[in-house]
Design an enzyme around this catalytic site. Structure first.
Site, PDB file in Angstrom:
ATOM      1  N   ASN A 141       5.602 -26.828   3.781  1.00 20.81           N
ATOM      2  CA  ASN A 141       5.755 -25.796   3.065  1.00 20.81           C
ATOM      3  C   ASN A 141       4.457 -25.314   2.401  1.00 20.81           C
ATOM      4  O   ASN A 141       3.641 -26.047   1.366  1.00 20.81           O
ATOM      5  CB  ASN A 141       6.750 -25.941   2.119  1.00 20.81           C
ATOM      6  CG  ASN A 141       6.703 -24.832   0.738  1.00 20.81           C
ATOM      7  OD1 ASN A 141       6.324 -23.777   1.208  1.00 20.81           O
ATOM      8  ND2 ASN A 141       7.576 -24.973  -0.392  1.00 20.81           N
ATOM      9  N   TRP A 142       3.630 -24.427   2.941  1.00 15.20           N
ATOM     10  CA  TRP A 142       2.318 -24.136   2.712  1.00 15.20           C
ATOM     11  C   TRP A 142       2.314 -23.441   1.125  1.00 15.20           C
ATOM     12  O   TRP A 142       1.039 -23.170   0.566  1.00 15.20           O
ATOM     13  CB  TRP A 142       1.421 -23.263   3.532  1.00 15.20           C
ATOM     14  CG  TRP A 142       1.307 -24.402   4.816  1.00 15.20           C
ATOM     15  CD1 TRP A 142       1.548 -25.368   5.197  1.00 15.20           C
ATOM     16  CD2 TRP A 142       0.692 -23.777   6.025  1.00 15.20           C
ATOM     17  NE1 TRP A 142       1.181 -25.869   6.305  1.00 15.20           N
ATOM     18  CE2 TRP A 142       0.519 -25.006   7.050  1.00 15.20           C
ATOM     19  CE3 TRP A 142      -0.059 -22.735   6.252  1.00 15.20           C
ATOM     20  CZ2 TRP A 142      -0.122 -24.745   8.140  1.00 15.20           C
ATOM     21  CZ3 TRP A 142      -0.623 -22.495   7.584  1.00 15.20           C
ATOM     22  CH2 TRP A 142      -0.467 -23.571   8.404  1.00 15.20           C
ATOM     23  N   LYS A 143       3.647 -22.795   0.954  1.00 17.22           N
ATOM     24  CA  LYS A 143       3.595 -22.179  -0.403  1.00 17.22           C
ATOM     25  C   LYS A 143       2.401 -21.046  -0.687  1.00 17.22           C
ATOM     26  O   LYS A 143       2.326 -20.633   0.592  1.00 17.22           O
ATOM     27  CB  LYS A 143       3.303 -22.979  -1.807  1.00 17.22           C
ATOM     28  CG  LYS A 143       4.399 -24.282  -1.731  1.00 17.22           C
ATOM     29  CD  LYS A 143       4.481 -24.910  -2.986  1.00 17.22           C
ATOM     30  CE  LYS A 143       5.310 -26.166  -2.694  1.00 17.22           C
ATOM     31  NZ  LYS A 143       5.706 -26.882  -3.938  1.00 17.22           N
ATOM     32  N   HIS A 197      14.142 -22.313  -2.535  1.00 19.61           N
ATOM     33  CA  HIS A 197      13.429 -23.223  -2.924  1.00 19.61           C
ATOM     34  C   HIS A 197      13.300 -23.110  -4.794  1.00 19.61           C
ATOM     35  O   HIS A 197      13.372 -21.968  -5.018  1.00 19.61           O
ATOM     36  CB  HIS A 197      11.693 -23.083  -2.733  1.00 19.61           C
ATOM     37  CG  HIS A 197      10.977 -23.928  -2.867  1.00 19.61           C
ATOM     38  ND1 HIS A 197      10.229 -24.255  -4.165  1.00 19.61           N
ATOM     39  CD2 HIS A 197      10.398 -25.166  -2.489  1.00 19.61           C
ATOM     40  CE1 HIS A 197       9.323 -25.313  -4.288  1.00 19.61           C
ATOM     41  NE2 HIS A 197       9.583 -25.733  -2.960  1.00 19.61           N
ATOM     42  N   GLU A 219      11.034 -23.254  -6.911  1.00 21.93           N
ATOM     43  CA  GLU A 219      10.012 -22.218  -7.468  1.00 21.93           C
ATOM     44  C   GLU A 219      10.615 -20.636  -7.255  1.00 21.93           C
ATOM     45  O   GLU A 219      10.497 -20.029  -8.089  1.00 21.93           O
ATOM     46  CB  GLU A 219       8.564 -22.304  -6.787  1.00 21.93           C
ATOM     47  CG  GLU A 219       8.064 -23.564  -7.163  1.00 21.93           C
ATOM     48  CD  GLU A 219       6.969 -24.187  -6.006  1.00 21.93           C
ATOM     49  OE1 GLU A 219       6.841 -23.480  -5.103  1.00 21.93           O
ATOM     50  OE2 GLU A 219       6.819 -25.378  -6.326  1.00 21.93           O
ATOM     51  N   GLU A 243      15.310 -31.455  -3.616  1.00 18.02           N
ATOM     52  CA  GLU A 243      14.027 -31.568  -3.852  1.00 18.02           C
ATOM     53  C   GLU A 243      14.097 -31.845  -5.579  1.00 18.02           C
ATOM     54  O   GLU A 243      14.411 -30.680  -6.295  1.00 18.02           O
ATOM     55  CB  GLU A 243      13.181 -30.175  -3.620  1.00 18.02           C
ATOM     56  CG  GLU A 243      12.810 -30.052  -2.357  1.00 18.02           C
ATOM     57  CD  GLU A 243      11.741 -29.229  -1.880  1.00 18.02           C
ATOM     58  OE1 GLU A 243      10.827 -29.932  -1.284  1.00 18.02           O
ATOM     59  OE2 GLU A 243      11.592 -28.104  -2.541  1.00 18.02           O
ATOM     60  N   GLY A 292       5.146 -31.408  -6.729  1.00 16.62           N
ATOM     61  CA  GLY A 292       3.854 -31.028  -7.252  1.00 16.62           C
ATOM     62  C   GLY A 292       3.188 -31.864  -8.460  1.00 16.62           C
ATOM     63  O   GLY A 292       2.257 -31.747  -8.964  1.00 16.62           O
ATOM     64  N   SER A 327       6.609 -34.501  -3.947  1.00 15.70           N
ATOM     65  CA  SER A 327       5.265 -35.429  -3.776  1.00 15.70           C
ATOM     66  C   SER A 327       5.285 -36.369  -2.562  1.00 15.70           C
ATOM     67  O   SER A 327       4.950 -37.767  -2.710  1.00 15.70           O
ATOM     68  CB  SER A 327       5.349 -36.254  -5.419  1.00 15.70           C
ATOM     69  OG  SER A 327       4.838 -35.217  -6.203  1.00 15.70           O
ATOM     70  N   GLY A 342       4.816 -30.360   0.317  1.00 11.48           N
ATOM     71  CA  GLY A 342       4.080 -29.248  -0.074  1.00 11.48           C
ATOM     72  C   GLY A 342       2.559 -29.593   0.043  1.00 11.48           C
ATOM     73  O   GLY A 342       1.990 -29.496   1.017  1.00 11.48           O
ATOM     74  N   GLY A 343       2.006 -30.108  -1.106  1.00 11.00           N
ATOM     75  CA  GLY A 343       0.663 -30.520  -1.154  1.00 11.00           C
ATOM     76  C   GLY A 343       0.100 -31.026   0.002  1.00 11.00           C
ATOM     77  O   GLY A 343      -0.867 -30.795   0.432  1.00 11.00           O
TER      78      GLY A 343
END
Ligand code: PGA
Length: 251
Positions: A9-11, A95, A97, A167, A173, A213, A234-235
């Site tokens: 997930n490149w956000k 998600h 966010e 999640e 993150g 994470s 993500g990251g």
């Protein structure tokens, strides 16, 4: 036997040049991976150029959101059929966010799940509790509410196509990964919810990813748990080495 599924997930990260470079790097690095399913979900604007790079590869394309209405006067939104039109196979929905920053409810997510399925997309539906909810002992309750709301009126046949991503919000993150035991407990609970509503045969095929994470050095232990079928990353999905490190750790 469920195939492991690792999705990036490149956000709202990367610019066009770096998105293209990342896609090219992954295409090359993952060329010989056949044991796990892989996908990347770039920002909507970059879905099509990234898809062009990934054409013919073993990396699936996904979007990070879509709208539930059919084409029309919905300024700023994207119809699910527009996502399939440019090659998307997956769409991340609900998600945390989007739930907690953009105010999406499980009812909104449910409308989107139905629209995505109708368009032939595989929804990756996120659920997860916040830290205070875990601390207050309502982890299962929160995840059950999000599951029930997000999958309302989804048929058994459609449920089989869906992916759930657990999640925990406190692990996203933050570098604070859930322990494999903490994650497995919720994954088993979610699978049991699927079983109760749809039967064990459906529960046995639905893939439940863990997200929060995930890195190369914790992926193997997490994914060795019986109900953890992959990761939503993500990251660590923003660099070829970091993302491939996860994939290589679990193949
Ligand atoms: P993270 O994000 O891997 O950076 O924690 C996961 C996600 O939000 O999907």
């Amino acid at each position: 036997m469920r195939r492991l599924f690792i999705a990036g997930n490149w956000k709202m990260n990367l610019k066009l040049d770096s998105a293209i470079a990342l896609a090219k790097g992954l295409k090359e690095a993952a060329a010989d991976v056949s044991e796990v399913d892989i996908a990347v979900c770039p920002p909507s604007l970059y879905v099509q150029p990234v898809g062009t790079v990934l054409a013919g590869s073993n990396i699936g394309l996904g979007a990070q959101n879509g709208y539930f209405e059919k084409a029309g006067a919905f300024t700023g939104e994207l119809e699910m059929a527009m996502l399939t039109d440019v090659g998307c196979k997956y769409v991340i929905l609900g998600h945390s966010e989007r739930r907690h920053i953009l105010g999406e409810s499980s009812e909104d997510v449910n409308l989107k799940v139905h629209a995505a399925l109708q368009a032939g997309l595989i929804p990756i539906v996120c659920v997860g509790e916040k830290l205070n909810e875990r601390d207050n002992g309502v982890t299962n309750l929160v995840n059950q509410r999000q599951f029930d709301g997000s999958f309302s009126a989804v048929s058994a046949e459609d449920m089989k196509k869906c992916v759930i991503a657990y999640e925990p919000v406190w692990a996203i993150g933050t570098g604070k990964v859930a322990t494999p035991e903490q994650a497995e407990e919720v994954h088993a609970f979610l699978r049991d919810l699927v079983a109760k509503r749809y039967g064990q045969d459906v529960a046995d095929v639905v893939r439940i990813q863990y997200g929060g994470s995930v890195k190369a050095d914790n992926a193997k232990e997490l994914l060795s748990k019986p109900d953890i079928d992959g990761a939503l990353v993500g990251g660590a999905s923003l660099k070829v080495d970091a993302f491939m490190g996860i994939i290589n750790a679990v193949r």
